[in-house]
Motif scaffolding. Structure first.
Motif, short mmCIF file in Angstrom:
data_model
loop_
_atom_site.label_atom_id
_atom_site.label_comp_id
_atom_site.label_asym_id
_atom_site.label_seq_id
_atom_site.Cartn_x
_atom_site.Cartn_y
_atom_site.Cartn_z
N ALA A 131 12.21 -11.72 -0.26
CA ALA A 131 12.63 -11.58 -1.63
C ALA A 131 11.72 -12.69 -2.84
N GLY A 132 11.09 -13.46 -2.06
CA GLY A 132 10.41 -14.52 -3.15
C GLY A 132 9.05 -14.04 -3.15
N LEU A 133 8.55 -12.87 -2.29
CA LEU A 133 7.14 -12.54 -2.23
C LEU A 133 7.03 -11.09 -2.96
N VAL A 134 7.99 -10.26 -3.03
CA VAL A 134 7.77 -8.97 -3.63
C VAL A 134 8.48 -8.60 -4.80
N SER A 135 7.92 -7.51 -5.40
CA SER A 135 8.46 -7.38 -6.86
C SER A 135 9.42 -6.46 -6.97
N TYR B 283 25.80 -16.41 5.52
CA TYR B 283 25.91 -17.51 4.69
C TYR B 283 24.33 -17.78 3.91
N SER B 284 23.54 -17.86 4.84
CA SER B 284 22.18 -18.28 4.27
C SER B 284 21.70 -17.37 3.39
N MET B 285 21.72 -16.02 3.60
CA MET B 285 21.44 -15.07 2.63
C MET B 285 22.01 -14.93 1.53
N LEU B 286 23.35 -15.07 1.53
CA LEU B 286 24.33 -15.36 0.32
C LEU B 286 23.96 -16.50 -0.50
N GLN B 287 23.59 -17.73 0.15
CA GLN B 287 23.21 -18.93 -0.65
C GLN B 287 21.69 -18.88 -0.98
N THR B 288 21.12 -17.60 -0.83
CA THR B 288 19.63 -17.76 -1.21
C THR B 288 19.35 -18.18 -2.73
N CYS B 289 18.40 -18.98 -3.15
CA CYS B 289 17.83 -19.17 -4.28
C CYS B 289 16.86 -18.32 -4.83
N THR B 290 16.59 -17.22 -4.13
CA THR B 290 15.77 -16.10 -4.79
C THR B 290 16.21 -15.26 -5.04
N PRO B 291 15.87 -14.73 -6.45
CA PRO B 291 16.48 -13.73 -7.08
C PRO B 291 15.91 -12.24 -6.56
N GLY B 292 16.98 -11.42 -6.65
CA GLY B 292 16.57 -9.94 -6.19
C GLY B 292 16.97 -9.51 -5.05
N ARG C 155 0.93 -1.33 -0.15
CA ARG C 155 -0.09 -0.01 0.19
C ARG C 155 0.79 1.53 -0.08
N ALA C 156 1.91 1.16 0.80
CA ALA C 156 2.96 2.37 0.77
C ALA C 156 3.58 2.58 -0.46
N GLU C 157 3.56 1.51 -1.39
CA GLU C 157 4.41 1.56 -2.64
C GLU C 157 5.91 1.49 -2.28
N ALA C 158 6.35 0.77 -1.40
CA ALA C 158 7.83 0.56 -1.23
C ALA C 158 8.61 0.53 -2.28
N ASP C 159 9.64 1.28 -2.63
CA ASP C 159 10.61 1.08 -3.77
C ASP C 159 11.45 -0.19 -3.49
N VAL C 160 11.96 -0.34 -2.22
CA VAL C 160 13.02 -1.39 -1.84
C VAL C 160 12.82 -1.89 -0.30
N VAL C 161 12.88 -2.88 0.10
CA VAL C 161 12.76 -3.51 1.37
C VAL C 161 14.11 -3.91 1.78
N VAL C 162 14.32 -3.56 2.92
CA VAL C 162 15.50 -3.99 3.96
C VAL C 162 14.91 -4.90 4.88
N GLY D 24 18.80 -12.23 12.17
CA GLY D 24 19.72 -12.93 12.83
C GLY D 24 19.50 -14.29 12.82
N MET D 25 19.68 -15.10 13.85
CA MET D 25 19.60 -16.73 13.61
C MET D 25 19.86 -17.13 12.44
N GLU D 26 19.09 -17.76 11.59
CA GLU D 26 19.49 -18.32 10.43
C GLU D 26 19.23 -17.43 9.29
N GLY D 27 18.78 -16.38 9.40
CA GLY D 27 18.49 -15.20 8.60
C GLY D 27 17.35 -15.69 7.18
N ALA D 28 16.41 -16.59 7.63
CA ALA D 28 15.70 -17.06 6.40
C ALA D 28 14.69 -15.96 5.90
N LEU D 29 14.43 -14.96 6.96
CA LEU D 29 13.34 -14.19 6.58
C LEU D 29 13.63 -13.15 4.97
N ALA D 30 15.00 -12.99 4.89
CA ALA D 30 15.36 -12.35 3.84
C ALA D 30 14.81 -12.92 2.45
#
Length: 273
Positions: free
Chosen positions: A197-201, A224-233, A176-183, A187-193
């Motif tokens: 990334a797999g849900l936003v454009s 390492y989890s974020m660097l090894q992501t299979c999600t593009p973007g 709704r806010a029309e975010a241009d980028v999401v940060v 921590g932990m295993e870092g899976a949220l990133a």
């Protein structure tokens, strides 16, 4: 005299640069000397679009205060990260006597501004999500930098994958806010990133955080989890680097805002028939 400034003056003297052009370039090369221990890049925001942020550790309290005072005097605002209680108290006491305003983040982020100062508001929208409450201190660094790059910030905290359904409402709000980028700060295993990334454009900037248990608990597992992501973007900054993530996200959002403004102007301009 600093070499960039000397070079500019020599070009003016030789007639290769007009005086008017030199005056326009001058603020971008401005350097403020503070004692013998600091040369402050006063033109960074104009030159690069990213403000200078004072790194708290490693400076004496007196050095830190002098640098803050110089930024407030010359630019109207000083931004800092990783500020401990001793330095924060010293700055707060000075700010009260100088009629300056102080904003303090929970993890050491600090903003000191002169009366009447207002950050620019010509950037885009930066969304910030954290996996847990422990990640908020780093997220506040992201917000601090992005806001002072002229961006509007929309944030939601504690929406990690341990209860992934908590993510649905914040993602709707970011849309709704029309975010241009999401940060995404996690921590932990870092899976949220990777999940986000797999849900936003829009681009996602991952910030691994040094929270967690045992092996990998200092942020390496999340990194390492974020660097090894299979999600593009998804792009990743270093562990706990909220300042770097805020700068990257702010640059993306500002570029999108500029494109949006140019597109609106082009659409509003009547075409010849």
């Amino acid at each position: 005299m600093d070499e960039p400034l000397r070079t500019l003056l020599e070009e003016v003297a030789a007639g290769r640069v007009a005086v008017e052009d030199a005056l326009e370039r001058w603020p971008q090369l401005a350097v403020a000397h503070v004692g013998e221990f600091a040369r402050l890049d006063m033109g960074r925001l104009q030159r690069k679009g990213v403000p200078e942020v004072i790194y708290g550790p490693g400076k004496t309290p007196e050095q830190f205060l002098a640098i803050v005072q110089a930024f407030v005097r010359e630019r109207g605002v000083a931004l800092a990260s990783r500020v401990d209680a001793v330095r924060r108290t010293l700055v707060t006491d000075w700010a009260e006597s100088a009629c300056a305003r102080v904003w303090e983040g929970v993890g050491g982020a600090l903003e000191v501004s002169a009366e009447g100062y207002r950050p620019q508001e010509d950037g885009g929208v930066v969304g910030i999500l954290t996996a847990g409450t422990s990640d908020i201190p780093v997220a506040e660094e992201v917000s601090l930098v992005a806001r002072h790059m002229g961006c509007r910030v929309t944030a939601a905290y504690d929406v990690g994958v341990a209860g992934v359904h908590r993510l649905l409402e914040p993602l709707t709000e970011l849309a709704r806010a029309e975010a241009d980028v999401v940060v995404v700060v996690a921590g932990m295993e870092g899976a949220l990133a990777s999940v986000v990334a797999g849900l936003v454009s829009v681009p996602v900037v991952g910030v691994p955080v040094s929270s967690g248990y045992g092996a990998g608990g200092a942020g390496k597992a999340a990194l390492y989890s974020m660097l090894q992501t299979c999600t593009p973007g998804l792009v990743v900054v270093n562990i706990d680097n909220g300042v770097g993530a805020g700068a990257a996200a702010g640059l993306i959002a500002r570029r999108v805002a500029l494109w949006r403004e140019e597109a609106a102007q082009a659409h509003a301009t009547p075409t010849a028939e």
